[in-house]
Scaffold this active site. Structure first.
Site, PDB file in Angstrom:
ATOM      1  CG  ASP A 141      -0.309   0.004   2.524  1.00  0.00           C
ATOM      2  OD1 ASP A 141       0.931   0.124   2.582  1.00  0.00           O
ATOM      3  OD2 ASP A 141      -1.020  -0.093   3.536  1.00  0.00           O
ATOM      4  CB  SER A 142       0.248   4.705  -0.910  1.00  0.00           C
ATOM      5  OG  SER A 142      -0.787   5.138  -0.027  1.00  0.00           O
ATOM      6  N   GLY A 143       0.990   3.697   2.196  1.00  0.00           N
ATOM      7  CA  GLY A 143       1.286   4.240   3.518  1.00  0.00           C
ATOM      8  C   GLY A 143       0.266   5.257   3.986  1.00  0.00           C
ATOM      9  N   GLY A 144      -0.486   5.818   3.049  1.00  0.00           N
ATOM     10  CA  GLY A 144      -1.405   6.905   3.391  1.00  0.00           C
ATOM     11  C   GLY A 144      -2.463   6.505   4.403  1.00  0.00           C
ATOM     12  CG  PHE A 145      -5.858   3.050   5.397  1.00  0.00           C
ATOM     13  CD1 PHE A 145      -7.139   3.575   5.302  1.00  0.00           C
ATOM     14  CD2 PHE A 145      -5.633   2.025   6.303  1.00  0.00           C
ATOM     15  CE1 PHE A 145      -8.171   3.085   6.096  1.00  0.00           C
ATOM     16  CE2 PHE A 145      -6.652   1.531   7.101  1.00  0.00           C
ATOM     17  CZ  PHE A 145      -7.919   2.060   6.994  1.00  0.00           C
ATOM     18  CG  ASP A 181      -5.396   6.736  -1.373  1.00  0.00           C
ATOM     19  OD1 ASP A 181      -4.509   6.345  -0.579  1.00  0.00           O
ATOM     20  OD2 ASP A 181      -6.487   6.171  -1.486  1.00  0.00           O
ATOM     21  CD  GLN A 195     -10.085   7.038  -1.419  1.00  0.00           C
ATOM     22  OE1 GLN A 195     -11.185   7.053  -0.867  1.00  0.00           O
ATOM     23  NE2 GLN A 195      -9.088   6.245  -1.015  1.00  0.00           N
ATOM     24  N   GLY A 199     -11.376   3.540   0.240  1.00  0.00           N
ATOM     25  CA  GLY A 199     -12.285   4.322   1.062  1.00  0.00           C
ATOM     26  C   GLY A 199     -13.616   3.659   1.323  1.00  0.00           C
ATOM     27  CG  ASP A 237      -6.023  -5.547   1.458  1.00  0.00           C
ATOM     28  OD1 ASP A 237      -6.625  -4.779   0.688  1.00  0.00           O
ATOM     29  OD2 ASP A 237      -5.735  -5.235   2.626  1.00  0.00           O
ATOM     30  CB  CYS A 258     -11.124 -27.165   5.513  1.00  0.00           C
ATOM     31  SG  CYS A 258      -9.608 -26.190   5.532  1.00  0.00           S
ATOM     32  CB  CYS A 300      -6.113 -26.204   6.595  1.00  0.00           C
ATOM     33  SG  CYS A 300      -6.982 -26.252   8.177  1.00  0.00           S
TER      34      CYS A 300
HETATM   35 ZN   LIG Z   1      -9.174 -26.015   7.755  1.00  0.00          ZN
END
Ligand SMILES: [Zn+2]
Length: 374
Positions: free
Chosen positions: A91-95, A145, A188, A215, A265, A303, A305
């Site tokens: 990310d840009s760091g802005g948030f 942004d 935005q 946003g 994300d 699942c 996992c």
């Molecule tokens: Zn699982």
């Protein structure tokens, strides 16, 4: 050439694509686990990849403060530093400047702030943000942004959007095109469709390798979020990836895929994994609940996992109650696997032109709720 995107299949507005970066390809729709401080918390990099994740997100704000972008660059870049050989988006760091830093001041030039770690003063401009992301060796960089605070009046939202647009232009000029590396613009405009449309059109005119919608998921609710996607996504170029930032719950992801979003994300699966919350095909399950005390069944029988194939609900409950480190490790792996499986299922369904049936089935299973207690 920069990072390239190939649109492969569509089903309504839902899309399957392939994003090629300097560090490998990403099949979309894709979910990006969040590796804030150059680690997906509680997970080894190879185990993150084994869940099916093909790209991760790292946070510019955290890494510029500690250990520092120049240091990461001197140590061979983020991929080598954290032993993640695959694609990375930063990310840009802005948030996070807005949400974490102290004494921040925004003007047309950029933002100055004091670190939440030690109070040191930093300046983040569009040019510096792009430079930091290059030093980190991010495959995908984001423009700086201003994440418009919510709620905002139409005037506030317009001023904020116009500032972000000016910064997007400067970010584009600062970004050095390299093979396999891309820069994404960010739409935005708060909850105002006309501002969202104006921003999408202006960004498209500047021209980016991909387009994010930012946003959102800041308190406006799912219906408004989808309304903003309906206003925005059709205006974005079909041959570029689209990324909905910071979203979200499984139902949010499916609703956004239905509207043509390719990338996501969110801290939800990893953070929930550290607070004993599991996402399953039958909805969310809290492993701290005493109903699991004597339950020999797997957390989610669908699942593959480690938590679900090798351990019982009773054992996961025991780890949660005892506060054992293995608990967050297993549940984070499970949750990332759930999100990766959801994306893989969506890709298959879009390829077979049955996305609505797939999404309906996911919603129906979730609505049934967890398996009855023993
Ligand atoms: Zn699982």
């Amino acid at each position: 050439m920069t990072a390239t995107f190939e649109l492969r299949e569509t089903d309504g507005a839902a899309r399957v694509g392939r994003l090629e970066t300097a560090h490998g390809a990403v099949e979309t729709p894709a979910f990006m686990p969040v590796g804030t401080a150059a680690t997906v918390k509680a997970m080894r990099p190879a185990d993150v990849a084994a869940t099916g994740a093909q790209i991760i997100l790292a946070n510019t704000y955290h890494l510029m403060l500690r250990p520092g972008a120049e240091r990461v660059a001197a140590l061979g870049g983020l991929h080598r530093f954290m032993d993640w050989p695959g694609p990375i988006l930063t990310d840009s760091g802005g948030f996070q400047v807005m949400s974490l830093a102290k004494l921040r001041e925004i003007d047309a030039k950029g933002v100055t702030f004091r670190s939440h770690l030690d109070g040191a003063r930093y300046e983040l401009t569009p040019e510096r943000s792009v430079e930091i992301q290059r030093l980190l060796d991010a495959d995908i960089s984001m423009v700086l942004d201003e994440c418009t605070p919510y709620p905002a009046t139409p005037d506030e939202a317009r001023r904020s959007m116009e500032l972000s647009l000016a910064w997007a232009q400067r970010s584009k000029e600062a970004f050095a095109a390299r093979p396999g590396y891309g820069l994404f613009g960010i739409v935005q405009g708060s909850v105002y469709p006309e501002l969202r449309r104006a921003c999408a059109e202006a960004l498209t005119a500047i021209g980016f390798d991909g387009y994010a919608v930012g946003g959102l998921a800041v308190g406006e609710g799912q219906a408004t979020m989808f309304e903003m996607l309906d206003a925005t996504v059709p205006l974005l170029p079909a041959d570029r990836p689209r990324y909905l930032m910071g979203v979200g719950k499984p139902a949010d992801l499916l609703g956004a895929i239905r509207r043509g979003i390719d990338l996501f994300d969110c801290v939800l699966p990893t953070r929930s994994g550290r607070t004993t919350q599991a996402f399953t095909r039958r909805g969310t399950v809290n492993l701290r609940n005493a109903r699991h005390l004597d339950d020999p069944r797997p957390l989610d029988e669908g699942c593959g996992c480690t938590a679900c194939t090798r351990f019982s609900r009773a054992y996961l409950h025991h780890l949660a109650r005892a506060g054992e480190i293995l608990g967050p490790m297993l549940l984070t792996e499970h949750n990332l696997r759930y999100y990766a499986d959801l994306m893989a299922g969506a890709r298959r369904a879009i390829g077979e032109r049955r996305f609505e049936v797939f999404a309906g089935g996911v919603a129906e299973a979730e609505a049934r709720g967890d398996i009855p207690a023993m």
